[in-house]
Design an enzyme around this catalytic site. Structure first.
Site, PDB file in Angstrom:
ATOM      1  CG  PHE A  67     -12.036  -0.861   3.528  1.00  0.00           C
ATOM      2  CD1 PHE A  67     -11.084  -1.510   4.308  1.00  0.00           C
ATOM      3  CD2 PHE A  67     -11.946  -0.971   2.150  1.00  0.00           C
ATOM      4  CE1 PHE A  67     -10.067  -2.249   3.728  1.00  0.00           C
ATOM      5  CE2 PHE A  67     -10.932  -1.714   1.553  1.00  0.00           C
ATOM      6  CZ  PHE A  67      -9.998  -2.354   2.348  1.00  0.00           C
ATOM      7  CB  VAL A  68      -9.978   4.756   2.599  1.00  0.00           C
ATOM      8  CG1 VAL A  68     -10.917   5.613   3.429  1.00  0.00           C
ATOM      9  CG2 VAL A  68      -8.723   4.407   3.396  1.00  0.00           C
ATOM     10  CG  ASP A  98      -7.701  -0.132  10.712  1.00  0.00           C
ATOM     11  OD1 ASP A  98      -8.355   0.425  11.593  1.00  0.00           O
ATOM     12  OD2 ASP A  98      -8.189  -0.991   9.967  1.00  0.00           O
ATOM     13  CD  GLU A 124       2.276   0.960   7.845  1.00  0.00           C
ATOM     14  OE1 GLU A 124       1.648   0.997   6.764  1.00  0.00           O
ATOM     15  OE2 GLU A 124       2.268  -0.029   8.593  1.00  0.00           O
ATOM     16  CG  ASP A 125      -0.567   1.670   3.571  1.00  0.00           C
ATOM     17  OD1 ASP A 125      -0.287   1.439   4.761  1.00  0.00           O
ATOM     18  OD2 ASP A 125      -0.948   0.771   2.796  1.00  0.00           O
ATOM     19  NE  ARG A 156      -2.198  -3.202  -4.204  1.00  0.00           N
ATOM     20  CZ  ARG A 156      -2.241  -3.361  -2.884  1.00  0.00           C
ATOM     21  NH1 ARG A 156      -2.160  -2.314  -2.101  1.00  0.00           N
ATOM     22  NH2 ARG A 156      -2.376  -4.553  -2.350  1.00  0.00           N
ATOM     23  N   GLY A 213       0.784  -1.241   0.000  1.00  0.00           N
ATOM     24  CA  GLY A 213       0.000   0.000   0.000  1.00  0.00           C
ATOM     25  C   GLY A 213       0.811   1.284   0.000  1.00  0.00           C
ATOM     26  CE  LYS A 273      -9.496   2.742   8.079  1.00  0.00           C
ATOM     27  NZ  LYS A 273     -10.013   1.392   7.874  1.00  0.00           N
TER      28      LYS A 273
END
Ligand code: 5GP
Length: 184
Positions: free
Chosen positions: A154-155, A105, A101-102, A167, A46, A133
């Site tokens: 959820f994205v 969560d 990091e993307d 992606r 990600g 998040k």
């Protein structure tokens, strides 16, 4: 609307907003690493888009490496189980490591990763995440700079997938619930 956008219910973060956030995080990292060459560690898959934009927005020298971990199946909730699928190629002892990091969560993946990296005695670890998040039950994990705090939805897009798709969408979007149902 192109084929790759199908199933996205709404845009949460526009491309221009992402660009601005990436510039700010790059400036933060340039200031943090003045006079040194940090090793940016991207968390696959990600974070590839963020990593690619971030390193080009930085003015300092950087080296890059990648790790692949898995805490998710094809599901949209965290399993809490983390496996290392690909480890670093470079030795990080004595180096300034920047974890890229993307999205954070539950924080479990990042927590595991940071424990793993700390055992190799880097001089310093800095963590940047494009998205974080808002989750009251998330673990309290080190994140030094975040692009956006987002709601617990959820994205997809900008490197983030759903079942392998999205992606290459250039913005961050929220899936239409019907798109989720179609593929499970
Ligand atoms: P955590 O361990 O913090 O719960 O989850 C971290 C990983 O789960 C992220 O690196 C990402 O791969 C995945 N993840 C968490 N939330 C989302 C989301 O909203 N969308 C997507 N596509 N992946 C997510």
């Amino acid at each position: 609307m192109t084929r790759k956008d199908e199933g996205i219910g709404r845009i949460l973060i526009e491309e221009a907003e992402i660009r601005e956030a990436v510039r700010e995080i790059a400036a933060f990292l340039d200031a943090e690493t003045t006079g040194r060459t940090p090793l940016l560690v991207g968390v696959l898959t990600g974070a590839v888009t963020f990593m690619s934009d971030l390193m080009r927005a930085m003015e300092n020298h950087v080296e890059i490496d990648f790790m692949a971990v898995s805490s998710y199946g094809d599901d949209t909730t965290s399993s809490g189980v983390v496996r290392i699928l690909k480890d670093l190629n470079k030795d990080i002892a004595g180096r300034h490591v920047v974890v890229v990091e993307d999205i954070v969560d539950s924080g479990l993946t990042l927590q595991y990763l940071l424990d793993h990296l700390a055992r190799r005695e880097p001089a310093r670890i800095t963590v940047v995440a494009l998205l974080r998040k808002n989750k009251p039950d998330a673990v309290d994990v080190q994140v030094d700079r975040t692009g956006f705090d987002i709601p617990d939805e959820f994205v997809v897009g900008y490197g983030l997938d759903y079942a392998g798709r999205y992606r290459n969408v250039p913005y961050i979007g929220v899936l239409d619930p019907s798109a989720i149902r179609e593929w499970v």
